[in-house]
Write an enzyme that holds these catalytic residues in place. Structure first.
Site, PDB file in Angstrom:
ATOM      1  N   CYS A 253       0.804  -1.225   0.000  1.00 25.10           N
ATOM      2  CA  CYS A 253       0.000   0.000   0.000  1.00 25.10           C
ATOM      3  C   CYS A 253       0.839   1.279   0.000  1.00 25.10           C
ATOM      4  O   CYS A 253       0.672   2.134  -0.854  1.00 25.10           O
ATOM      5  CB  CYS A 253      -0.937  -0.028   1.215  1.00 25.10           C
TER       6      CYS A 253
ATOM      7  N   CYS B  65       1.060   3.916   4.940  1.00 26.13           N
ATOM      8  CA  CYS B  65       1.903   4.036   6.147  1.00 26.13           C
ATOM      9  C   CYS B  65       3.339   3.703   5.742  1.00 26.13           C
ATOM     10  O   CYS B  65       3.554   2.917   4.830  1.00 26.13           O
ATOM     11  CB  CYS B  65       1.458   3.057   7.229  1.00 26.13           C
TER      12      CYS B  65
ATOM     13  N   CYS C 176      -9.025  -0.464   6.989  1.00 28.17           N
ATOM     14  CA  CYS C 176      -7.663   0.039   7.201  1.00 28.17           C
ATOM     15  C   CYS C 176      -7.454   0.198   8.699  1.00 28.17           C
ATOM     16  O   CYS C 176      -8.257   0.851   9.372  1.00 28.17           O
ATOM     17  CB  CYS C 176      -7.498   1.376   6.481  1.00 28.17           C
TER      18      CYS C 176
ATOM     19  N   ASP D 171      -0.246  28.011  11.457  1.00 28.42           N
ATOM     20  CA  ASP D 171      -0.300  26.564  11.187  1.00 28.42           C
ATOM     21  C   ASP D 171      -0.432  26.409   9.666  1.00 28.42           C
ATOM     22  O   ASP D 171      -1.484  26.034   9.154  1.00 28.42           O
ATOM     23  CB  ASP D 171      -1.486  25.928  11.931  1.00 28.42           C
TER      24      ASP D 171
ATOM     25  N   CYS E  60       3.963  21.152   9.830  1.00 26.60           N
ATOM     26  CA  CYS E  60       3.827  19.739   9.451  1.00 26.60           C
ATOM     27  C   CYS E  60       4.962  19.328   8.515  1.00 26.60           C
ATOM     28  O   CYS E  60       4.880  18.300   7.850  1.00 26.60           O
ATOM     29  CB  CYS E  60       2.462  19.486   8.796  1.00 26.60           C
TER      30      CYS E  60
END
Length: 454
Positions: A76, A79, A159, A379, A406
């Site tokens: 996949c 992750c 998932c 942010d 991020c």
């Protein structure tokens, strides 16, 4: 050269979760290899400044190696770090920030200034929203993922990092699509009705919202929805959007049509109620979002007389968290729908000292030039603040900056540009997306004494 087989020592982790080894000073990137391991690698691609290797064998495993809990983890690519223990990944995320600062920030900092990563109490089943393609494979409707760096569809039944209710709702929908003969997209026939499904679950209220992303209209959708709300009472809001061009990326079409129930679902965070439409940005990990905003509030040291700016405000969660601690907040956001959601939430929560400005940062700041802004909260998206925003910050010279990031690389580059006028006090990494290589953090910067007005 390509097809060479090498035995290598993995030295560190890269920003995409891959292991990095060196051969004659050339960096070799190896998916699923961990720092400290001895590995056997086949070379697949060679560039001037790096090579890509495929892991053949782990000759000496790291004590941090773990068995992935997802059956399709290696296919996949959604992750990147299930092959290591969660505790080790938290340490690696802090290391990624340190390395980014060393490489890009150009400032003196101590390791003490980079705090330990704030982990998730429940690192699985955390995603509160799923946007997944659906396809008709072997005469069966399936939802799934696209394999990393490809358009190869991988069908899944659920998932393990998605909220369990989302997995349940998705399975119900594909069964109802079969019952009412409303087919998903068939890549071989290049035909079908449903292109994607978007499901969001509110942790605080257990309300769910479903959006059917359609290639073309189907008169069977009403029957599917009617059955869906009977079988899944959590679903209180259902939308339809047309997105007919398969070459066009993204999930939402130009128009959204409410076809059942409420226009928004309610989410509750820190005692505040938020109204969420399908397109509204809301952090995907609700418990970690709470920790993230609390950290922003803690680092700000706000005083009751101060005026704050909440830039890149979205639906203004930061404003909700800080409004009691200061005199006035100006929430700046360009997106019309987000501003509408922000105003609605502020009104519902009885918050009167936050003003939502539908504007870009430059225009908003120009309109506020008579105000003395004490603290600015940011942010921004992954690209960071950018030169124009930094220039405007340096002109306004607020006493403190709270920077939610991020992306460690753009954070470090922005710190470099701010460093003549601001000191970095501390950076707190936070794991918003467990088992991925993504790194969130909150930093406090204070105006240097020499720059403060006398």
């Amino acid at each position: 050269k390509v097809n060479d087989t090498l035995n290598l020592d993995v030295k560190r982790m890269g920003i995409n979760g891959e292991g990095i080894a060196y051969y004659q000073k050339l960096a070799i990137f190896i998916d699923h290899a961990l720092p400290g391991e001895e590995v056997k690698v086949d070379i697949k691609e060679v560039f001037d400044n790096r090579a890509i290797g495929e892991l053949v064998e782990v000759r000496k495993p790291s004590p941090d190696r773990a068995e992935p809990f997802c059956p399709i983890y290696h296919q996949c690519g959604g992750c990147q770090t299930q092959h290591m223990t969660y505790e080790a990944m938290l340490e690696q995320k802090r290391e990624m920030i340190i390395r980014s600062f060393e490489r890009y920030a150009g400032i003196k900092f101590t390791q003490k200034q980079i705090k330990k990563t704030i982990g998730a109490d429940h690192p699985q089943n955390y995603r509160n929203k799923a946007s997944l393609p659906v396809q008709r494979i072997k005469n069966k409707n399936r939802f799934g993922m696209y394999q990393k760096n490809s358009n190869r569809f991988i069908a899944i039944d659920g998932c393990p990092v998605q909220h369990e209710a989302i997995n349940h709702i998705l399975n119900t929908i594909v069964l109802l699509m079969a019952k009412h003969q409303m087919d998903a997209y068939d890549p071989k026939q290049r035909d079908g009705y449903v292109r994607s499904l978007v499901v969001r679950v509110a942790e605080g209220t257990k309300e769910a919202q479903v959006t059917f992303v359609m290639l073309k209209k189907s008169n069977r959708l009403d029957a599917v929805v009617k059955d869906l709300i009977k079988k899944e009472p959590m679903v209180v809001s259902v939308y339809e959007t047309l997105h007919p061009d398969m070459k066009k990326m993204g999930f939402f079409g130009e128009e959204m049509h409410l076809i059942y129930g409420e226009k928004t679902i309610k989410e509750v965070l820190n005692g505040h109620e938020y109204r969420l439409m399908p397109e509204a940005f809301f952090q995907l990990n609700t418990p970690q979002a709470h920790k993230f905003y609390l950290e922003m509030k803690r680092l700000a040291y706000l005083k009751s007389h101060e005026i704050a700016i909440d830039a890149y405000a979205g639906i203004a969660p930061v404003s909700h968290y800080i409004h009691k601690d200061c005199r006035q907040v100006y929430a700046i956001e360009m997106d019309k729908a987000a501003c509408e959601s922000a105003r609605l939430s502020l009104e519902k929560n009885g918050i009167t000292n936050v003003t939502v400005l539908e504007s870009d940062f430059k225009r908003a700041l120009s309109g506020l030039k008579e105000k003395k802004i004490d603290v600015m909260f940011f942010d921004p998206p992954r690209v960071g603040l950018g030169e124009e925003t930094i220039e405007l910050i340096l002109q306004a010279k607020p006493k403190r900056l709270i920077y939610g990031s991020c992306n460690p690389s753009t954070l470090a580059k922005d710190l470099h540009q701010l460093s003549n006028d601001y000191d970095l006090v501390e950076t707190v990494p936070l794991d918003m997306f467990p088992y991925t290589s993504l790194v969130e953090s909150v930093s406090l910067l204070t105006l240097k004494k020499s720059d403060q007005p006398s």
